[in-house]
Design an enzyme around this catalytic site. Sequence first.
Site, mmCIF file in Angstrom:
data_model
loop_
_atom_site.group_PDB
_atom_site.id
_atom_site.type_symbol
_atom_site.label_atom_id
_atom_site.label_comp_id
_atom_site.label_asym_id
_atom_site.label_seq_id
_atom_site.Cartn_x
_atom_site.Cartn_y
_atom_site.Cartn_z
ATOM 1 N N ASN A 173 0.810 -1.313 0.075
ATOM 2 C CA ASN A 173 0.010 0.045 0.061
ATOM 3 C C ASN A 173 0.921 1.189 -0.063
ATOM 4 O O ASN A 173 1.378 1.389 0.967
ATOM 5 C CB ASN A 173 -0.939 -0.191 1.429
ATOM 6 C CG ASN A 173 -1.816 1.298 1.566
ATOM 7 O OD1 ASN A 173 -1.810 1.936 0.577
ATOM 8 N ND2 ASN A 173 -2.297 1.482 2.475
ATOM 9 N N TRP A 174 0.826 1.916 -1.064
ATOM 10 C CA TRP A 174 1.720 2.911 -1.268
ATOM 11 C C TRP A 174 1.242 4.300 -0.569
ATOM 12 O O TRP A 174 2.018 5.325 -0.562
ATOM 13 C CB TRP A 174 2.419 3.170 -2.527
ATOM 14 C CG TRP A 174 3.212 2.204 -3.418
ATOM 15 C CD1 TRP A 174 3.518 0.804 -2.779
ATOM 16 C CD2 TRP A 174 4.177 2.470 -4.366
ATOM 17 N NE1 TRP A 174 4.700 0.476 -3.463
ATOM 18 C CE2 TRP A 174 5.015 1.412 -4.469
ATOM 19 C CE3 TRP A 174 4.511 3.632 -5.093
ATOM 20 C CZ2 TRP A 174 6.044 1.355 -5.394
ATOM 21 C CZ3 TRP A 174 5.437 3.766 -6.170
ATOM 22 C CH2 TRP A 174 6.121 2.275 -6.223
ATOM 23 N N LYS A 175 0.010 4.248 -0.248
ATOM 24 C CA LYS A 175 -0.572 5.555 0.274
ATOM 25 C C LYS A 175 -0.512 6.780 -0.554
ATOM 26 O O LYS A 175 -0.216 6.563 -1.912
ATOM 27 C CB LYS A 175 -0.311 5.721 1.818
ATOM 28 C CG LYS A 175 -0.125 4.290 2.628
ATOM 29 C CD LYS A 175 0.123 4.559 4.059
ATOM 30 C CE LYS A 175 0.040 3.197 4.718
ATOM 31 N NZ LYS A 175 -0.022 3.399 6.419
ATOM 32 N N HIS A 206 -9.299 1.157 4.725
ATOM 33 C CA HIS A 206 -8.287 1.450 5.500
ATOM 34 C C HIS A 206 -8.412 2.416 6.765
ATOM 35 O O HIS A 206 -9.057 3.390 6.695
ATOM 36 C CB HIS A 206 -7.042 1.901 4.632
ATOM 37 C CG HIS A 206 -5.711 1.884 5.249
ATOM 38 N ND1 HIS A 206 -4.977 2.831 6.106
ATOM 39 C CD2 HIS A 206 -4.650 1.068 5.081
ATOM 40 C CE1 HIS A 206 -3.827 2.659 6.607
ATOM 41 N NE2 HIS A 206 -3.651 1.473 5.850
ATOM 42 N N GLU A 263 -6.820 4.722 7.933
ATOM 43 C CA GLU A 263 -6.617 6.291 7.394
ATOM 44 C C GLU A 263 -7.621 6.974 6.721
ATOM 45 O O GLU A 263 -7.824 7.843 6.932
ATOM 46 C CB GLU A 263 -5.259 6.376 6.607
ATOM 47 C CG GLU A 263 -3.831 6.054 7.208
ATOM 48 C CD GLU A 263 -2.787 5.637 6.866
ATOM 49 O OE1 GLU A 263 -2.843 5.657 5.561
ATOM 50 O OE2 GLU A 263 -1.933 5.010 7.523
ATOM 51 N N GLU A 294 -5.191 -4.853 10.465
ATOM 52 C CA GLU A 294 -4.041 -3.722 10.703
ATOM 53 C C GLU A 294 -4.502 -3.132 11.938
ATOM 54 O O GLU A 294 -5.455 -2.260 12.160
ATOM 55 C CB GLU A 294 -3.990 -2.914 9.484
ATOM 56 C CG GLU A 294 -3.817 -3.479 8.318
ATOM 57 C CD GLU A 294 -3.231 -2.416 7.344
ATOM 58 O OE1 GLU A 294 -2.212 -2.633 6.796
ATOM 59 O OE2 GLU A 294 -3.889 -1.283 7.050
ATOM 60 N N GLY A 338 2.768 2.273 10.909
ATOM 61 C CA GLY A 338 3.801 3.409 10.892
ATOM 62 C C GLY A 338 4.651 3.707 12.176
ATOM 63 O O GLY A 338 5.170 4.800 11.985
ATOM 64 N N SER A 377 3.446 -2.086 10.629
ATOM 65 C CA SER A 377 4.709 -2.249 10.544
ATOM 66 C C SER A 377 5.588 -3.637 10.073
ATOM 67 O O SER A 377 6.533 -4.101 10.933
ATOM 68 C CB SER A 377 5.141 -1.978 11.971
ATOM 69 O OG SER A 377 5.083 -0.590 12.204
ATOM 70 N N GLY A 414 3.159 -1.099 4.244
ATOM 71 C CA GLY A 414 3.108 0.297 3.841
ATOM 72 C C GLY A 414 4.393 0.626 3.689
ATOM 73 O O GLY A 414 4.846 0.419 2.399
ATOM 74 N N GLY A 415 5.117 1.308 4.574
ATOM 75 C CA GLY A 415 6.403 1.820 4.215
ATOM 76 C C GLY A 415 7.316 0.810 3.618
ATOM 77 O O GLY A 415 8.205 1.513 2.496
HETATM 78 P P1 13P Z 1 3.490 0.366 7.634
HETATM 79 O O1 13P Z 1 3.873 -0.920 6.970
HETATM 80 O O2 13P Z 1 3.822 1.570 6.962
HETATM 81 O O3 13P Z 1 3.134 0.303 9.055
HETATM 82 O O4 13P Z 1 1.745 0.529 7.139
HETATM 83 C C1 13P Z 1 0.917 -0.495 7.292
HETATM 84 C C2 13P Z 1 -0.425 -0.322 6.530
HETATM 85 O O5 13P Z 1 -1.295 0.849 6.731
HETATM 86 C C3 13P Z 1 -0.572 -0.779 5.206
HETATM 87 O O6 13P Z 1 -1.795 -0.601 4.811
#
Ligand code: 13P
Length: 254
Positions: free
Chosen positions: A13-15, A100, A102, A170, A176, A216, A237-238
Amino acid sequence: MSTEKPRPLIAGNWKMNGLRASQSVLDGIREGYTAAVAKKVDVLVCPPTTLLHAFAVQAAGSGLYIGAQDCHTKASGAYTGDISAEMIQDSGGQYVILGHSERRQYHGETDALVNEKTVAAHRAGLTAVVCIGETREERESGKAIAVVKSQLKGSVPAGSTAQNLVIAYEPVWAIGTGLTPTVADVAEVHAAIREDLIALVGKDDQYLVRILYGGSVKPSNAAELLGTANVDGALVGGASLVAKDFLAIVAAVA
Ligand code: 13P
């Protein structure tokens, strides 16, 4: 009960990250997604919408899946700034991340809305990656399982199957932050999700729906998390923004 195991899925997920120059990252992922790796694991990359079509073109023939991060409930109309599931499909996307945390936090998305969006995704032939997970306060007050069960029930519509639905657990507090739940806690939540899936997709698909862990996930903790019961992959994510790190997580499945 089916004895078949779901095919693992590692999703990135590149957000709100990535410009056209980031196509080099997808090149790197494509290079590492060899036939031997592809035999064992599905890989999905969800860039921002601006890169969706370019990534779908770039990934053609590689076996990589490309997806989006949200969609509207309607197919078209006067909804400035929104994109529909049909548009994602038309752009070459096969998956869409929905609900998600977010989106729930910054856009006020409720289980009912996520449910409607999932219906829209299915209408367009997309597989929905439905995200659920508790906040820190909910975990600390012992409500994690109840919250996740309630989000699952509210967010997954009738008509969902192992083909058109993926669940991503999640924990909000793990996203994050570098924090992750214990393996025992992940196993407990995933088992609860698995148990409740019977009411949503039926007993034939209950064990075939992929349940991903997200929050994470890094090369250093991927093997342990992915080795946990009922963890069928990861939503990253990251670490999905760097080809080498993402591929190391993909390799941890094998
Ligand atoms: P991180 O891997 O950066 O913690 O993000 C997880 C995430 O929200 C994937 O959708």
